[in-house]
Enzyme design. Sequence first.
Site, mmCIF file in Angstrom:
data_model
loop_
_atom_site.group_PDB
_atom_site.id
_atom_site.type_symbol
_atom_site.label_atom_id
_atom_site.label_comp_id
_atom_site.label_asym_id
_atom_site.label_seq_id
_atom_site.Cartn_x
_atom_site.Cartn_y
_atom_site.Cartn_z
ATOM 1 N N GLU A 99 2.551 -0.563 -4.624
ATOM 2 C CA GLU A 99 1.990 -0.046 -3.368
ATOM 3 C C GLU A 99 1.945 1.481 -3.474
ATOM 4 O OE1 GLU A 99 0.675 -2.006 -1.083
ATOM 5 O OE2 GLU A 99 1.344 -3.717 -2.303
ATOM 6 N N HIS A 153 0.677 -7.278 1.198
ATOM 7 C CA HIS A 153 0.704 -5.833 0.934
ATOM 8 C C HIS A 153 2.121 -5.265 0.923
ATOM 9 C CE1 HIS A 153 -3.595 -5.725 0.945
ATOM 10 N NE2 HIS A 153 -3.653 -6.183 2.171
#
Length: 281
Positions: A42, A231
């Site tokens: 990320e 995510h």
Amino acid sequence: MRHPRPPRHIRKRQAALAAAARVIPAVKAKQLFDVFLVLDIEGTCNRGSDFDFPNEIIEFPVCLMAWQDKDVDMRASQLEVVDEFRSFVRPTWRPTLSDFCVELTGISQEQVDSAPTFPEVVEQFESFLTSNGLIDENGERLVRFCWCTDGPFDIRDFIVKQCFISMIPIPHWLKGNVCDVRTLVLQSINRDIKAGKRLSKAYFQSTNRRLLNISTQLEELGLPMFEGRQHSGIDDTRNITRILAELGRRGVPILPNTTVEQNKRWPWMGKRGQVLEEYVK
């Protein structure tokens, strides 16, 4: 994070795919690599930013997978997670996360503020690799291992950008080609379609592989829904391991299939470690 229950027609499709998957017997296939490092990074982002943005890594999660039944002929079908590494990372070029980034990743400003910088994370991860017998004290590989990601972006983009911003060389153990799991899934599904085994939503998405996200890959392989928060780097990584384990069970050779350009450059790159602000949207 709880996800809303999908509509009835989607649940029926998932059940049908799961039933189809259950009747596929495990197949031992020749597997040239012994260990797989599954990575889903990320990074910092703004609303509307794309892969040309100078993203900084804020979460570095890796799941280490190994064959549990590999025989003398290098044939195996049982691939399992044997260890995990996870660290948040403190950005240095733009240390304040955007509201969009926090909302997308679920990573808070407090978590990155108290995290080590990327060079420090690299040192910690090298110790992880050494303790698992993958590299020696000089960073040389001791076993055949392959990096696995959902698309080429994590190493080709995030790692290359971050090493430039942090002014460190790309670690030796990160160099080489990568197994793009998304491509591997699509190839496997399309082989089934050509063999007349089934029709698949992925067949109609093959002209736009961006649509074949992790959730869709799980569905197409007849696996239960995405587990965790989408995510979130560690949750994305763990779900990719479920996909790899199923591919291994079905006898799909897990091999590098994507060339990663380690010397890739972007217009915003100035002198070593310098981000040219005029090129940043």
